[in-house]
Design an enzyme around this catalytic site. Structure first.
Site, PDB file in Angstrom:
ATOM      1  N   ASP A 237      78.075  39.820  60.583  1.00 14.41           N
ATOM      2  CA  ASP A 237      78.904  39.532  59.414  1.00 14.41           C
ATOM      3  C   ASP A 237      79.416  38.095  59.502  1.00 14.41           C
ATOM      4  O   ASP A 237      79.790  37.640  60.588  1.00 14.41           O
ATOM      5  CB  ASP A 237      80.084  40.509  59.372  1.00 14.41           C
ATOM      6  CG  ASP A 237      80.819  40.499  58.051  1.00 14.41           C
ATOM      7  OD1 ASP A 237      81.392  39.452  57.697  1.00 14.41           O
ATOM      8  OD2 ASP A 237      80.828  41.534  57.378  1.00 14.41           O
ATOM      9  N   ILE A 238      79.428  37.377  58.391  1.00 14.24           N
ATOM     10  CA  ILE A 238      79.895  35.985  58.395  1.00 14.24           C
ATOM     11  C   ILE A 238      81.419  35.883  58.455  1.00 14.24           C
ATOM     12  O   ILE A 238      81.947  34.806  58.707  1.00 14.24           O
ATOM     13  CB  ILE A 238      79.348  35.181  57.194  1.00 14.24           C
ATOM     14  CG1 ILE A 238      79.846  35.757  55.870  1.00 14.24           C
ATOM     15  CG2 ILE A 238      77.833  35.095  57.250  1.00 14.24           C
ATOM     16  CD1 ILE A 238      79.567  34.872  54.673  1.00 14.24           C
TER      17      ILE A 238
ATOM     18  N   VAL B 289      79.707  43.459  47.863  1.00 17.44           N
ATOM     19  CA  VAL B 289      78.285  43.239  47.607  1.00 17.44           C
ATOM     20  C   VAL B 289      77.704  44.576  47.183  1.00 17.44           C
ATOM     21  O   VAL B 289      77.811  45.568  47.911  1.00 17.44           O
ATOM     22  CB  VAL B 289      77.551  42.693  48.856  1.00 17.44           C
ATOM     23  CG1 VAL B 289      76.061  42.546  48.578  1.00 17.44           C
ATOM     24  CG2 VAL B 289      78.156  41.362  49.302  1.00 17.44           C
TER      25      VAL B 289
ATOM     26  N   HIS C  56      75.823  49.088  52.325  1.00 14.66           N
ATOM     27  CA  HIS C  56      75.795  48.524  53.664  1.00 14.66           C
ATOM     28  C   HIS C  56      76.852  49.200  54.513  1.00 14.66           C
ATOM     29  O   HIS C  56      77.864  49.659  54.021  1.00 14.66           O
ATOM     30  CB  HIS C  56      75.999  47.005  53.651  1.00 14.66           C
ATOM     31  CG  HIS C  56      77.222  46.538  52.940  1.00 14.66           C
ATOM     32  ND1 HIS C  56      77.344  46.536  51.564  1.00 14.66           N
ATOM     33  CD2 HIS C  56      78.389  46.052  53.428  1.00 14.66           C
ATOM     34  CE1 HIS C  56      78.528  46.052  51.226  1.00 14.66           C
ATOM     35  NE2 HIS C  56      79.191  45.759  52.339  1.00 14.66           N
TER      36      HIS C  56
ATOM     37  N   HIS D 161      79.294  48.769  57.846  1.00 18.54           N
ATOM     38  CA  HIS D 161      79.938  47.853  58.773  1.00 18.54           C
ATOM     39  C   HIS D 161      80.021  48.550  60.126  1.00 18.54           C
ATOM     40  O   HIS D 161      80.625  49.629  60.228  1.00 18.54           O
ATOM     41  CB  HIS D 161      81.362  47.520  58.320  1.00 18.54           C
ATOM     42  CG  HIS D 161      81.442  46.802  57.024  1.00 18.54           C
ATOM     43  ND1 HIS D 161      81.660  45.445  56.946  1.00 18.54           N
ATOM     44  CD2 HIS D 161      81.344  47.244  55.745  1.00 18.54           C
ATOM     45  CE1 HIS D 161      81.703  45.081  55.675  1.00 18.54           C
ATOM     46  NE2 HIS D 161      81.509  46.162  54.926  1.00 18.54           N
TER      47      HIS D 161
END
Length: 113
Positions: free
Chosen positions: A29-30, A95, A99, A101
């Protein structure tokens, strides 16, 4: 217009890949919220949890299996970790491509917030 994660799957944007197979892509993750924070996505575009069909059940199971495998490989499975999937705006989804995490490397508290 393609979504951000589809661009990563297609390599229009290069993610920091942690794991990849024919169905799943996992990358750092960014904006990490833990010492280890990996996003795990299906390569197939599915916008939200609400859009999962019976045909997607095996694919969604692959995401969960990937999370557990990565937690072991990254060394925090025994201590524990958090897996989160958000759905839509009130659920915190930013987003619109499902997804997961995977976060580990520290103690988490509850409620999540």
């Amino acid at each position: 217009m393609e979504c951000l994660f589809c661009k990563m799957v297609n390599r229009d944007i290069e993610p920091d890949v942690v794991y990849e197979d024919e169905h799943v892509l996992a990358f750092n993750d960014i904006n990490p919220q833990a010492p280890t924070h990996v996003l795990i996505i299906p390569k197939k575009h599915i916008a939200t949890l609400n859009d999962i069909t019976p045909e997607d059940l095996t694919l969604v199971g692959r995401l969960q299996h990937t999370a557990a495998t990565l937690a072991r490989e990254l060394g925090f499975a025994e201590d524990g970790y958090r897996v989160v999937m958000n759905c839509n705006d009130h659920g915190g989804q930013s987003v619109y491509h499902i997804h997961m995490h995977l976060m580990g490397g520290r103690r988490f508290t509850w409620p999540a917030g």
